[in-house]
Every structure is written in structure tokens, then in C-alpha cells.
Design an enzyme around this catalytic site. Structure first.
Site, PDB file in Angstrom:
ATOM      1  N   ILE A 193       0.845  -1.190   0.000  1.00  0.00           N
ATOM      2  CA  ILE A 193       0.000   0.000   0.000  1.00  0.00           C
ATOM      3  C   ILE A 193       0.886   1.248   0.000  1.00  0.00           C
ATOM      4  CG2 ILE A 193      -1.881   1.210   1.205  1.00  0.00           C
ATOM      5  CD1 ILE A 193      -2.582  -1.669   0.209  1.00  0.00           C
ATOM      6  N   CYS A 224       8.901   0.339   9.100  1.00  0.00           N
ATOM      7  CA  CYS A 224       8.797   1.112   7.866  1.00  0.00           C
ATOM      8  C   CYS A 224      10.184   1.678   7.537  1.00  0.00           C
ATOM      9  CB  CYS A 224       7.735   2.201   8.015  1.00  0.00           C
ATOM     10  SG  CYS A 224       8.244   3.563   9.046  1.00  0.00           S
ATOM     11  N   GLY A 239      -1.757 -12.805   6.849  1.00  0.00           N
ATOM     12  CA  GLY A 239      -2.823 -13.798   6.815  1.00  0.00           C
ATOM     13  C   GLY A 239      -2.416 -15.082   7.523  1.00  0.00           C
ATOM     14  N   GLY A 295      -6.115  -8.890  11.544  1.00  0.00           N
ATOM     15  CA  GLY A 295      -5.820  -8.081  10.363  1.00  0.00           C
ATOM     16  C   GLY A 295      -6.486  -8.601   9.109  1.00  0.00           C
TER      17      GLY A 295
HETATM   18  C1  LIG Z   1      -3.379  -4.276   3.435  1.00  0.00           C
HETATM   19  C2  LIG Z   1      -2.538  -4.207   4.686  1.00  0.00           C
HETATM   20  C3  LIG Z   1      -2.127  -2.964   5.165  1.00  0.00           C
HETATM   21  C4  LIG Z   1      -1.358  -2.874   6.317  1.00  0.00           C
HETATM   22  N1  LIG Z   1      -0.975  -1.645   6.770  1.00  0.00           N
HETATM   23  C5  LIG Z   1      -0.276  -1.545   7.923  1.00  0.00           C
HETATM   24  C6  LIG Z   1       0.059  -0.284   8.461  1.00  0.00           C
HETATM   25  O1  LIG Z   1      -0.306   0.772   7.931  1.00  0.00           O
HETATM   26  N2  LIG Z   1       0.780  -0.249   9.615  1.00  0.00           N
HETATM   27  C7  LIG Z   1       1.172  -1.375  10.276  1.00  0.00           C
HETATM   28  O2  LIG Z   1       1.793  -1.289  11.327  1.00  0.00           O
HETATM   29  N3  LIG Z   1       0.861  -2.594   9.788  1.00  0.00           N
HETATM   30  C8  LIG Z   1       0.147  -2.704   8.635  1.00  0.00           C
HETATM   31  N4  LIG Z   1      -0.195  -3.950   8.164  1.00  0.00           N
HETATM   32  C9  LIG Z   1       0.243  -5.143   8.893  1.00  0.00           C
HETATM   33  C10 LIG Z   1      -0.847  -5.657   9.841  1.00  0.00           C
HETATM   34  O3  LIG Z   1      -1.190  -4.697  10.822  1.00  0.00           O
HETATM   35  C11 LIG Z   1      -0.402  -6.953  10.547  1.00  0.00           C
HETATM   36  O4  LIG Z   1       0.741  -6.669  11.337  1.00  0.00           O
HETATM   37  C12 LIG Z   1      -0.029  -8.063   9.576  1.00  0.00           C
HETATM   38  O5  LIG Z   1      -0.853  -8.033   8.455  1.00  0.00           O
HETATM   39  C13 LIG Z   1      -0.142  -9.449  10.196  1.00  0.00           C
HETATM   40  O6  LIG Z   1      -1.430  -9.690  10.700  1.00  0.00           O
HETATM   41  P1  LIG Z   1      -2.598 -10.454   9.872  1.00  0.00           P
HETATM   42  O7  LIG Z   1      -2.015 -11.719   9.368  1.00  0.00           O
HETATM   43  O8  LIG Z   1      -3.702 -10.637  10.866  1.00  0.00           O
HETATM   44  O9  LIG Z   1      -2.982  -9.532   8.781  1.00  0.00           O
HETATM   45  C14 LIG Z   1      -0.967  -4.061   7.005  1.00  0.00           C
HETATM   46  C15 LIG Z   1      -1.399  -5.302   6.527  1.00  0.00           C
HETATM   47  C16 LIG Z   1      -2.180  -5.392   5.394  1.00  0.00           C
HETATM   48  C17 LIG Z   1      -2.612  -6.742   4.913  1.00  0.00           C
END
Ligand SMILES: Cc1cc2nc3c(=O)[nH]c(=O)nc-3n(C[C@H](O)[C@H](O)[C@H](O)COP(=O)(O)O)c2cc1C
Ligand SMILES: Cc1cc2nc3c(=O)[nH]c(=O)nc-3n(C[C@H](O)[C@H](O)[C@H](O)COP(=O)(O)OP(=O)(O)OC[C@H]3O[C@@H](n4cnc5c(N)ncnc54)[C@H](O)[C@@H]3O)c2cc1C
Ligand code: FES
Lengths: 291, 319
Positions: free
Chosen positions: B71, B133, B222, B276
């Protein structure tokens, strides 16, 4: 919560072939009452433990608020990757989780102006319902349906029933005129004196439709198809560069601010070759030495 | 009835389930599916100082039980966030964990300074520093890949956030030794840790034979990454229990789709859990996971959620 959208455990009640496509009717109580032409539904695929997590989005072809089965939603699906394959293999009584209606509908003109509705391939799916609403408001409605070949046209018979005039094009000449919808559109706009052109189909077609509409003095309202992960506005994957009322270009979410945009607001110059770039003049665009 | 309350560095939340940053926007969209105030906390999309357009598209690719995203931290900037998003969340009665980032360590500080000055600041229950980041001042190397950069950011953020409001450092698993980064963040003043952010990956479009994402690389998330998250939490909490790094609460995130998935992270030591990518599959997922987690905790005979936190470390079979 009156939120304009519902998530329901839906059920397939019919799945029939329509040329190269599958026409599915789903029981999805609550969606029909809220839906307008141009909106879409996001369907979960593969069941509750599916490895394909992302929802698949489909234009709403038609809705019935109630009936023997409760409210229903129809969609037209082209089998392509794993999610659409799964959907087209469903049979009656199979469950499908439905979220909808989503996105902004086609805006309807306040006056009964003549309109042209252009559909490319399955892009015609949402247009019949739109045509009925426009005609109910006294608009003269012409339809232009185009596809690569005859089996990829959707709804020609229905078009003849719902519209005042229908023009068909195919790339290979297997039905209607050989060529593209944009080849005939100018003529149809001029003949009908159309003020608005509504279009749904591939990006390249929407761009040409916008150009032709502009050149013939009509406003284009186009329903785009961007790759979407959530469909509900939380992931930011579906963005497109679009100029706002203030003239500034922003990367806006096509699932909430679209899928319908005024064609002349879309930054077509940034779209092509399977990639959409961030225009240099877009709000928050990367600067030299910045991000 | 299970007591689902959890306490994170002095902040008590009614339950341990949160959204994950970037997977829930800033609340309005998900509020159409369930009241955001029902979550333990709402985690906002990482906000930076200036408005950002993000990267070109395609920005995502589906992968087995997951996805890749790039993104590029698209967002309105901190001023618009304070004006529009935070007051709305406050109005809903949400407890908000605000995720912040900067292109440089100093920029993190500026973002926090403006955040703290917001009239809606009182709904903020914590600040999550997204140090996963790129650091523009260090050739774009991710802050959380380097203990010194991590330390600097955390120090700056901690001094700008008022006493009593905890600061969490969000770590990336893409490092050789996550315990060393956790240690650096905690010694610099972080009150807690969020683990994990996404893992770097590439998907090739096999029709075009080129990377599918316009930005080439993306973050993998995921259920596919859940074992990595569970491992990271296990290692860091293990080091805390062994006394080799300071003890602090951990928020587990990565691949949670069900209450059982959340329980895995809790069992290895997470005091709260974020949902997430599963939200893209099911907009009600964060709320559903809360109900399911409560049932899981009850099934194991615990009367308090906190009794389940870290139990796996005690039940390990010693060989
Ligand atoms: C589309 C998308 C955007 C994300 N944007 C951010 C973000 O802006 N800041 C952040 O700290 N993590 C961001 N993440 C990471 C998630 O917060 C999380 O740490 C990561 O996806 C693992 O968790 P999940 O498997 O439940 O998605 C993003 C993840 C996805 C999929
Ligand atoms: C608003 C809207 C309306 C649509 N209406 C229709 C319709 O009426 N009939 C129809 O057949 N198709 C329609 N599509 C396209 C349809 O969503 C995709 O073809 C489908 O998601 C692809 O899924 P897959 O499993 O076959 O492919 P995969 O490539 O496996 O899909 C993987 C991921 O990419 C996304 N994706 C891939 N291609 C597209 C695409 N072209 N558009 C959007 N997302 C995509 C999917 O949602 C999924 O998240 C529409 C898309 C949008 C955005
Ligand atoms: S598809 Fe997720 S924000 Fe549009």
C-alpha cells in the site's frame, strides 16, 4: 444499525449458463432493499476454511426484495481464477457469504434526458436494471453491447426487451457489427441526442467511451473494475487517480468512492499496461528525496 | 463467564481483541458491521506527518491462506487524522491505539506531538510506533531491522507521549534476531511490543512473467504467517521469562482468523491480539474472534483471560 450494507449467509438457488458466463441467483435477505444499479456485492469463496481469503466482487445484475425465498441477488460470473471457478461450480442450496450492496450507484439524471448504456462483455450485467429505472423516469434508453465474440455478449435478448434501441458489436464479427463499442457509440449518441453515457466493462473500453462521450457532448459515467481485496473500504488496494470537485487528483478507493466515476474525472493518462501510476501532481505523491 | 479484561502497561481494556493497523482503516467502514467500541481497542491505519498517495497498483496479490500488499502507507496525514478520524472514534466510545510512523526518527516525534495536541486525545489508550517502515535517513533500511534506529525512534516517541499512556513498538519478523530488537526497543522506553508486521515477499504473474505488484515487493500476511507470529512471540516472551530482556506486555498479531488462532498467540504470551487480513474475508472477524476467544478460554477452564496468557511456556515438555 442502518448502515446501508449487510453481511448475510446467502444460498445459491439457481446457477445457469449464459453463453461464456454463469448467471447465479443467491438468496441474500436484506441486500435487495438497499441496492441501486451500479452497486456490487463481495462474495467470500471456498467456504469458512478457504485458503482464498479475499472476497470477489460482482456487479449486481438484478435484485428481488422478497419472494418465495426471501430477497435475492443475481450476478453474472465469468470463470477465471480459483474464486470465480468455485462460484461457477456451485449448485442449488450451496452456501455463499454475501456482503452488499457496496459502492456508489450510477447517478440518475434529474431530467428525462436520453441516455446510452454501454456494456463490454459481462459489463452489461448491471445495465438492464439501470435501463428500467431510467425509462421509469421518462428517459429514452439506447444500449450498446460489445464483446470479443458472440458467446461473450451478455443479455442481448434482455436488452431488446428493456431498451428503446440496441446496437451490438463483436471484435470478430460473430454477432452484430464487427468492431468495438467505441466505433458505433458516437453515432448512437448523436442520433439519440444523449446527455449521459453509462458504461461498464474493461478499463480500455471505459477510456474510449469517455473520449467518445466527451467528443459528442455527453457526460460519461463509468463503472470501473479495479483489483479489490476487501470491497468494503478498509484495505486501500483498489485505489485509482481521480480528480475531485476541487480539481485535485487523489488516489481514491474505487470500492467506496466508486465503482462509478465521471469518466472525465479519471486520470486515464496514469492507467495502462496493467499498472496504475500515481500522477506526479496527485495529493501526497512521492517527491524527489521523499518516499 | 470469563473475565476478559486485560491490562497493558497500566491501561486496562475490557477485552484483549483489537483490529490490526491498516486492516480496518479508521473505523467508519467496519462500524457498519459491528460497533467499534466493542473491541478492546481500535488500532488505526499508520499515520504519517504529511498526506501520502501510496504506491501504484496492483498493490496486492492473493497467496495461499494470505496475501501480499504494498500500500505504501497511504493516508491523509496527521492533521487530517486529528481533525476527522480521531474525533469520530472518540464519539463512538472506542478506545484507540494510534499507529504512527515517520520517514525519519524526528518525524515520528512530530507526528506524536501533533497527535497529543488533538482535542480528541483522551480516547487514545496507547501509541503504536510502526518501526517496520523504511528509514529515509538510513538508505531506506527498515527502522526495526536495526537496534540503533529502533532505539532512537522509541526514545523520541516515548518522550513526546504523556506519562501513563503506553507506547508499543511494532516489530518486523524479517530480522536475524528479533529478541535483540525487542530488547533495544524496551531499553529505549517502549512499554510494550506488537508482533508481528508483515514478511517481505514477491509474487510473479505467470502470464506476464513479471512481478505482480507494481511496487515489486510486498508484505505477506494472513493465516499463512501465523506460525511465524507465534514463534516470534514465543521467543521474545521466553527471553522475558528467562530474565534476559525487560518484561513487558506483548500484543500478538499475524494470521488470526478464529478464536483458536488467537488462543495460540495468547498461550505463548500475548496479552492482547489483533485481527488483520481475516477482516478482508469477514468484515465481522474482529468481533467474532472476541466471542470465539472467550469460548476457548472458558473451554480450558480459565475464569480469567489473563490466566491463559503464556501458559504454553509452563506446559512445555522438557526433553
Ligand atoms: C493491506 C494491509 C495494510 C497494512 N498496513 C499496515 C500499516 O499501515 N501499519 C502497520 O503497522 N501494519 C500494517 N499492516 C500489517 C498488519 O497490521 C499486521 O501486522 C499483519 O498483516 C499481520 O497480521 P494479519 O495476518 O492478521 O494480517 C498491514 C497489513 C495489510 C494486509
Ligand atoms: C466492482 C466490480 C464489479 C465486478 N463485476 C463483475 C461481474 O459482474 N462479473 C464478473 O465475472 N466479474 C466481475 N468483476 C471482476 C471479478 O471481481 C474478478 O474477475 C474476480 O474477483 C477474480 O477472481 P478469481 O478468483 O477468478 O481470480 P484471482 O486472480 O484468483 O483473484 C485474486 C484476487 O484478485 C482480485 N481480482 C482479480 N481480478 C480482478 C478483477 N478483474 N477485478 C477485481 N478484482 C480482481 C480478486 O477479488 C481476488 O481478491 C468485478 C470486479 C469489480 C471490482
Ligand atoms: S477493496 Fe479494500 S479498500 Fe477498496
Amino acid at each position: 444499525m442502518s448502515s446501508g450494507v449487510v453481511q448475510v449467509a446467502g444460498e445459491v438457488i439457481a446457477n445457469r449458463r449464459a453463453g461464456a458466463y454463469h448467471h447465479l441467483t443467491l438468496v441474500a435477505p436484506g441486500v435487495a432493499e438497499l441496492a441501486h444499479p451500479g452497486q456490487f456485492v463481495a462474495l467470500a469463496v471456498g467456504g469458512p476454511t478457504s485458503a482464498n481469503l479475499l472476497r470477489r466482487c460482482f456487479s449486481i445484475h438484478k435484485v428481488k426484495p422478497s419472494g418465495t425465498y426471501g430477497g435475492t441477488v443475481d450476478v453474472v460470473v465469468a470463470a477465471h481464477g480459483p474464486g470465480t471457478q468455485w462460484l461457477t461450480e456451485r449448485s442449488a442450496h450451496d452456501p455463499v457469504d454475501v456482503v452488499g450492496p457496496l459502492g456508489r450507484p450510477f447517478p440518475l439524471p434529474a431530467e428525462p434526458v436520453p441516455c446510452v448504456l454501454v456494456g463490454g462483455g459481462y459489463g452489461s450485467a448491471p445495465l438492464f436494471w439501470l435501463a428500467e429505472e431510467l425509462r421509469a423516469r421518462g428517459c429514452h434508453v439506447e444500449m450498446v453491447l460489445g464483446a470479443a465474440s458472440e458467446d461473450r455478449l451478455f443479455g442481448v435478448v434482455e436488452a431488446r426487451r428493456t431498451a428503446d434501441g440496441v446496437t451490438v458489436t463483436t471484435d470478430d464479427g460473430s454477432a452484430g457489427r464487427r468492431g468495438w463499442v467505441s466505433d458505433v457509440l458516437g453515432e448512437v449518441v448523436d442520433r439519440s441526442g444523449a446527455g449521459v453515457v453509462y458504461a461498464c466493462g474493461p478499463m480500455g473500453m471505459l477510456r474510449s467511451v469517455t473520449e467518445v462521450a466527451d467528443a459528442h457532448g455527453a457526460v460519461a459515467q463509468v463503472a470501473v473494475e479495479e483489483s479489490m481485496a476487501c470491497g468494503i473500504g478498509v484495505c486501500m488496494t483498489c485505489v485509482m487517480p481521480v480528480r475531485g470537485n476541487d480539481g485535485e487528483t487523489r488516489m481514491v478507493r474505487s470500492c467506496v468512492e466508486g465503482p462509478v466515476f465521471r469518466g472525465d474525472r479519471v486520470r486515464w493518462d496514469a492507467i495502462g499496461g496493467g499498472i496504475t501510476r500515481v500522477p506526479d501532481d496527485a495529493v501526497g505523491a512521492p517527491r524527489a528525496g521523499g518516499h | 463467564m470469563v473475565d476478559m479484561t486485560t491490562t497493558l502497561a497500566g491501561t486496562t481494556l475490557p477485552n484483549p481483541v483489537m483490529t490490526a493497523s491498516g486492516c480496518a482503516a479508521n473505523g467508519k467502514e467496519l462500524h457498519r458491521f459491528f460497533p467499534v467500541s466493542e473491541l478492546g481497542a481500535f488500532v488505526t491505519k499508520t499515520v504519517m506527518r504529511d498526506p501520502r498517495s501510496g504506491r501504484p497498483t496492483p498493490r496486492m496479490a492473493e497467496t495461499p491462506s494470505g496475501m501480499l500488499n504494498s500500500i505504501g502507507l497511504q493516508g491523509p496525514g496527521i492533521d487530517a487524522f486529528c481533525e476527522n478520524d480521531l474525533p469520530w472514534l472518540a464519539e463512538q466510545g472506542a478506545r484507540v491505539l494510534v499507529s504512527v510512523a515517520g520517514n525519519t526518527a524526528e518525524e515520528f516525534g512530530e507526528v506524536v506531538q501533533r497527535l497529543v495536541a488533538s482535542p480528541a486525545w483522551s480516547c487514545v489508550v496507547g501509541v503504536e510506533a510502526n518501526i517496520s517502515c523504511p528509514n529515509v535517513a538510513n538508505r531506506g533500511l527498515v527502522f526495526a531491522c536495526d537496534p540503533v534506529s529502533s532505539e532512537r525512534v522509541v526514545q523520541i516517541v516515548r518522550t513526546r507521549v504523556p506519562e501513563g499512556v503506553p507506547v508499543f513498538a511494532k516489530l518486523t519478523p524479517d530480522v536475524t534476531d528479533i529478541v535483540a530488537i525487542a530488547d533495544a526497543a524496551l531499553r529505549a522506553g517502549a512499554d510494550g511490543l506488537t508482533m508481528i508486521n508483515t514478511l517481505l515477499g514477491i509474487v510473479v504473474d505467470t502470464d506476464l512473467l513479471r512481478p505482480q505488484l507494481a511496487g515489486v515487493t510486498g508484505g505477506l500476511s494472513g493465516p499463512a504467517v501465523r506460525p511465524v507470529a507465534v514463534r516470534a512471540v514465543w521467543q521474545v516472551v521466553g527471553a522475558m521469562r528467562a530474565g534476559t530482556i525487560p518484561t513487558a506486555p506483548v500484543i500478538g498479531v499475524g494470521g488470526v482468523r478464529t478464536g483458536k488462532d488467537a488462543l495460540e498467540l495468547v498461550a505463548v504470551g500475548a496479552s492482547a491480539v489483533q485481527v488483520g487480513t481475516a477482516t478482508f474475508n469477514d468484515p465481522s472477524a474482529p468481533r467474532r474472534v472476541l466471542t470465539e476467544l472467550e469460548a476457548e478460554v472458558a473451554r480450558h477452564g480459565f475464569t480469567r483471560f489473563t490466566d491463559a496468557v503464556g501458559v504454553a511456556h509452563e506446559r512445555m515438555v522438557r526433553l
